[in-house]
Design a protein around this motif. Structure first.
Motif, mmCIF file in Angstrom:
data_model
loop_
_atom_site.group_PDB
_atom_site.id
_atom_site.type_symbol
_atom_site.label_atom_id
_atom_site.label_comp_id
_atom_site.label_asym_id
_atom_site.label_seq_id
_atom_site.Cartn_x
_atom_site.Cartn_y
_atom_site.Cartn_z
ATOM 1 N N THR A 97 0.956 -1.227 0.058
ATOM 2 C CA THR A 97 -0.145 0.029 0.008
ATOM 3 C C THR A 97 0.960 1.218 0.331
ATOM 4 O OG1 THR A 97 -0.145 0.382 2.394
ATOM 5 C CG2 THR A 97 -1.744 -1.052 1.327
ATOM 6 N N ALA A 98 0.471 2.301 -0.039
ATOM 7 C CA ALA A 98 0.746 3.445 -0.063
ATOM 8 C C ALA A 98 1.426 4.004 1.430
ATOM 9 C CB ALA A 98 0.086 4.519 -0.879
ATOM 10 N N SER A 116 -11.562 -0.563 2.100
ATOM 11 C CA SER A 116 -11.196 0.763 1.458
ATOM 12 C C SER A 116 -9.704 0.875 1.118
ATOM 13 C CB SER A 116 -11.212 1.974 2.431
ATOM 14 O OG SER A 116 -10.513 1.574 3.756
ATOM 15 N N LEU A 117 -8.697 0.279 1.389
ATOM 16 C CA LEU A 117 -7.576 -0.204 0.805
ATOM 17 C C LEU A 117 -7.613 -0.590 -0.539
ATOM 18 C CD1 LEU A 117 -5.434 -1.454 3.539
ATOM 19 C CD2 LEU A 117 -4.967 0.656 2.445
ATOM 20 N N ALA A 118 -8.661 -1.297 -0.711
ATOM 21 C CA ALA A 118 -8.848 -2.135 -2.222
ATOM 22 C C ALA A 118 -9.764 -1.127 -3.190
ATOM 23 C CB ALA A 118 -9.475 -3.472 -2.134
ATOM 24 N N LEU A 155 -1.577 -9.864 -1.486
ATOM 25 C CA LEU A 155 -0.431 -10.057 -0.655
ATOM 26 C C LEU A 155 0.439 -11.320 -0.892
ATOM 27 C CD1 LEU A 155 -1.479 -8.457 2.686
ATOM 28 C CD2 LEU A 155 -0.503 -7.374 0.591
ATOM 29 N N ALA A 156 -0.316 -12.423 -1.236
ATOM 30 C CA ALA A 156 0.222 -13.887 -1.352
ATOM 31 C C ALA A 156 -0.837 -14.511 -1.957
ATOM 32 C CB ALA A 156 1.105 -14.430 -0.553
ATOM 33 N N GLY A 157 -0.476 -15.488 -3.130
ATOM 34 C CA GLY A 157 -1.333 -16.433 -3.582
ATOM 35 C C GLY A 157 -1.787 -16.242 -4.979
ATOM 36 N N GLN A 158 -2.762 -16.894 -5.535
ATOM 37 C CA GLN A 158 -3.152 -16.917 -6.907
ATOM 38 C C GLN A 158 -4.275 -15.682 -6.997
ATOM 39 O OE1 GLN A 158 -4.428 -20.913 -5.870
ATOM 40 N NE2 GLN A 158 -6.080 -20.507 -7.434
ATOM 41 N N LEU A 190 2.402 -3.624 9.398
ATOM 42 C CA LEU A 190 1.633 -4.541 9.914
ATOM 43 C C LEU A 190 1.489 -5.802 9.168
ATOM 44 C CD1 LEU A 190 -0.850 -5.363 11.964
ATOM 45 C CD2 LEU A 190 -2.421 -4.056 10.154
ATOM 46 N N LEU A 191 0.853 -5.407 7.774
ATOM 47 C CA LEU A 191 0.686 -6.690 6.691
ATOM 48 C C LEU A 191 1.921 -7.525 6.688
ATOM 49 C CD1 LEU A 191 -1.009 -4.131 4.045
ATOM 50 C CD2 LEU A 191 -1.998 -5.880 5.696
ATOM 51 N N ALA A 192 3.238 -7.005 6.817
ATOM 52 C CA ALA A 192 4.336 -7.747 6.416
ATOM 53 C C ALA A 192 4.326 -8.690 7.827
ATOM 54 C CB ALA A 192 5.590 -6.922 6.624
ATOM 55 N N ARG A 193 4.176 -8.259 8.933
ATOM 56 C CA ARG A 193 4.211 -9.228 10.048
ATOM 57 C C ARG A 193 3.027 -10.091 9.990
ATOM 58 N NH1 ARG A 193 5.015 -7.313 16.736
ATOM 59 N NH2 ARG A 193 4.278 -9.691 17.441
#
Length: 270
Positions: A4-5, A36-38, A137-140, A12-15
């Motif tokens: 994200t920006a 809202s991020l999406a 963030l990860a996956g298909q 947070l997301l990385a952890r």
């Protein structure tokens, strides 16, 4: 690192991603952002971080305990977004389409608490956002995990959400004592009206900007503008008007025929 920006959100997301994958191991399928991020209207002063983790099957109870400990650790950390985020852990078969008989899954809530939550009609809307606008963030590709959701599916989801969640609050409006929740309620009603009209999902602020100018909304324009401008620390304190807007939105929803052509705005005469 740059999902994200917002660097604090990314921390947070990385952890979350690293620790979730370590706990779930082979059961991890993917992790996605919605909300809202999406949809593109994330506001660090009032938005939440919304995510979903997809698993290969129902999460074993031993791993659910591990996820709970992980979220407790995040809540006790120094991360800026250690609360005000929420997410669910949904097996692949249950994510594909909404099934009320298979809708109870582990979830972390915005206050940092963790447990099993039932996903109601609102998760048809969340699935749509994940499928069409979600951040992977990860996956298909999430389109391979979630069946297509039609405009009328979204309209029916809104009708269900209004009856399941909002109608009881008309009878017992204890949550509406908070200015923050009043603003949230008004913006949510705007998004409900937008979806009923257009059969599509936009962010709550975008829907509110549409609702301000929609024919028949004159009675509610001031309330909508105040909810749109609300920030932490500002009073809203108009429970009666908010309740009236909720009631009018519910009544409008019940009068809508799906499928069918709808008038624009809750005040328009059929």
């Amino acid at each position: 690192a740059d999902a994200t920006a917002f660097p604090d959100v990314n921390a947070l997301l990385a952890r979350l991603l690293t620790e979730t994958k370590a706990i779930l191991k082979v059961h991890f399928v993917g992790m996605y952002l919605h909300g809202s991020l999406a949809t593109g209207d994330f506001d660090p002063t009032r938005s939440d971080v919304d995510f979903v983790v997809v698993t290969d099957r129902t999460v074993p109870s031993a791993l659910v305990s591990g996820l709970e400990k992980m979220h407790a650790g995040i809540a006790a950390s120094s991360l800026k977004w250690r609360t005000n985020y929420e997410g669910a852990y949904i097996p692949r078969h249950a994510l594909r389409r909404h099934d009320p008989a298979d809708a109870v899954h582990p979830a972390v809530r915005v206050d940092g608490s963790f447990g099993l939550d039932r996903q109601g009609s609102e998760w048809i809307i969340q699935r749509y956002v994940i499928r069409e606008k979600g951040i992977t963030l990860a996956g298909q590709d999430p389109k391979t995990l979630i069946d297509s959701i039609s405009a009328n599916d979204l309209r029916r989801a809104v009708q269900g959400l209004l009856l399941e969640w909002w109608a009881p609050q008309v009878q017992d409006p204890f949550r509406l004592q908070s200015s923050e929740y009043q603003a949230y309620a008004v913006l949510t009603m705007c998004r409900a009206l937008y979806t009923l009209e257009h059969g599509a999902i936009v962010s709550k602020p975008a829907a509110a900007r549409w609702a301000v100018n929609a024919p028949g909304n004159g009675q509610w324009t001031g309330l909508i503008e105040r909810a749109l401008a609300w920030r932490h620390g500002l009073p809203l304190d108009d429970t009666d008007a908010v309740l009236g807007f909720i009631q009018r939105t519910i009544a409008y929803s019940q009068a809508c025929e799906v499928p069918g052509v709808r008038p624009v705005g809750p005040g328009t005469q059929r």
